[in-house]
Design a protein around this motif. Structure first.
Motif, PDB file in Angstrom:
ATOM      1  N   LEU A   1      -4.608   6.328   3.560  1.00 17.38           N
ATOM      2  CA  LEU A   1      -4.085   6.002   4.858  1.00 17.38           C
ATOM      3  C   LEU A   1      -5.078   5.737   5.754  1.00 17.38           C
ATOM      4  O   LEU A   1      -6.284   5.963   5.850  1.00 17.38           O
ATOM      5  CB  LEU A   1      -3.644   7.724   5.208  1.00 17.38           C
TER       6      LEU A   1
ATOM      7  N   GLN B   1      -2.828  -0.798  10.204  1.00 14.12           N
ATOM      8  CA  GLN B   1      -2.935  -1.922   9.206  1.00 14.12           C
ATOM      9  C   GLN B   1      -2.825  -3.370   9.888  1.00 14.12           C
ATOM     10  O   GLN B   1      -2.298  -3.400  10.849  1.00 14.12           O
ATOM     11  CB  GLN B   1      -1.488  -1.623   8.286  1.00 14.12           C
TER      12      GLN B   1
ATOM     13  N   ASP C   1       0.763   4.755   4.905  1.00 12.45           N
ATOM     14  CA  ASP C   1       0.926   4.638   6.386  1.00 12.45           C
ATOM     15  C   ASP C   1       2.358   4.253   6.956  1.00 12.45           C
ATOM     16  O   ASP C   1       2.435   4.697   8.132  1.00 12.45           O
ATOM     17  CB  ASP C   1      -0.016   3.168   6.606  1.00 12.45           C
TER      18      ASP C   1
ATOM     19  N   ILE D   1      -3.258   5.031  11.381  1.00 11.86           N
ATOM     20  CA  ILE D   1      -2.028   4.394  10.818  1.00 11.86           C
ATOM     21  C   ILE D   1      -2.183   2.797  10.918  1.00 11.86           C
ATOM     22  O   ILE D   1      -1.200   2.451  11.369  1.00 11.86           O
ATOM     23  CB  ILE D   1      -0.939   5.134  11.077  1.00 11.86           C
TER      24      ILE D   1
ATOM     25  N   HIS E   1      -9.304   7.513   3.634  1.00 13.56           N
ATOM     26  CA  HIS E   1      -9.023   7.489   4.963  1.00 13.56           C
ATOM     27  C   HIS E   1      -9.848   6.801   5.800  1.00 13.56           C
ATOM     28  O   HIS E   1     -10.151   7.227   7.105  1.00 13.56           O
ATOM     29  CB  HIS E   1      -8.655   8.911   5.470  1.00 13.56           C
TER      30      HIS E   1
END
Length: 295
Positions: A155, A161, A179, A159, A116
């Protein structure tokens, strides 16, 4: 990968048109708990807010979040022990340094340890490719060294990306990511070079940050949503195998007035263990891969 008007990771697929398969022991509903254990920088960076923050150092919100690692996480551990439920523990790698013994306590339960990022004071998606690759590599190295095995899943903090995150995760050896909340079944994502990585459903509705911090729901309302979603998904899973995730943060649902209704909700879910596969995100991904499920 992808373009200005699309991501290119997966195509459209209507749930009723997909092949029907089973989870282990003939179960049709898989349930997992995603427990976020997160660290935050003092006096800078990102962080959820209990109340509007003032100038840095924002002691009110920093201390509220810190309470989760010092108190709330341990109460959630006891709750899970009491109900006999496993968890996928989503770990900021800096916590091994900042909260010695915390991750180890969940490792001792046999919980899955999921990558994470380094800290939830930062987002990875705003970095250039080299910076994001370095972030993933640093967090992965710490978790692998501490746990003795590389994490299978990831993850992103917040969230977050970039357009290349699935590619970078696949290239770093990750087998699944969490995600995307676009489906109730796992989905294969295409990655550059002809590879692929599995997306396991991670909840944004049954997630205490959007529910309690953003929508201002009470602990009881959040618990009622868990019960209602579980009962409905158990019925819906008669037609198609489903994944139900529940996302928890100790500084939110570890609070006593929220922990009590959460315990009641999870006890309701646990009472159906004869009908449901209680598992981890990693076990879901392993089953899809080993069973050759097209996803």
């Amino acid at each position: 990968m992808g373009s200005s008007n699309g991501h290119g990771r997966y195509g459209y697929s209507a749930l009723p048109a997909r092949p029907v398969y089973d989870w282990p022991e003939g179960r049709s509903l898989a349930v997992y708990l995603g427990l976020n254990l997160e660290g935050f920088a003092f006096g800078e960076g990102l962080g959820a807010e209990l109340a509007p923050g003032g100038p840095q150092p924002d002691v009110l919100n920093y201390a509220w979040r810190d309470w989760g690692n010092r108190v709330g996480a341990w109460r959630i551990r006891d709750l899970l022990d009491g109900l006999g439920l496993p968890a996928s523990v989503l770990v900021n790698s800096n916590l091994y340094r900042d909260c010695p013994g915390l991750i180890e306590a969940f490792r001792a339960r046999g919980d899955e340890i999921v990558g994470h990022g380094r800290t939830n004071a930062e987002r990875q998606g705003v970095l250039d490719e080299a910076g994001e690759r370095a972030l993933i590599a640093e967090a992965t190295e710490v978790l692998t060294r501490q746990e003795g095995v590389a994490p299978a899943g990831w993850l992103g903090p917040w969230i977050s990306q970039s357009r290349t995150t699935p590619d970078l995760l696949a290239e770093a050896g990750y087998r699944y990511l969490l995600d995307w909340a676009h489906d109730d079944q796992p989905t294969w994502f295409a990655t550059r070079g002809g590879g692929r990585i599995l997306s396991v459903p991670y909840p944004q509705e049954l997630n205490d940050i959007p529910a309690i911090v953003a929508r201002k729901e009470t602990g009881r309302q959040f618990a009622e949503a868990i019960v209602d979603a579980f009962d409905e998904m158990l019925e819906q899973s008669r037609a198609a195998p489903l994944v139900m995730g529940i996302a928890l943060h100790p500084y939110i649902v570890g609070q006593p007035h929220r922990l009590r209704p959460l315990r009641r909700a999870l006890a309701h879910v646990a009472a159906h263990r004869g009908q449901v596969w209680f598992t981890t995100a990693g076990a879901i991904a392993d089953h899809v891969r080993s069973a050759g499920i097209p996803a």
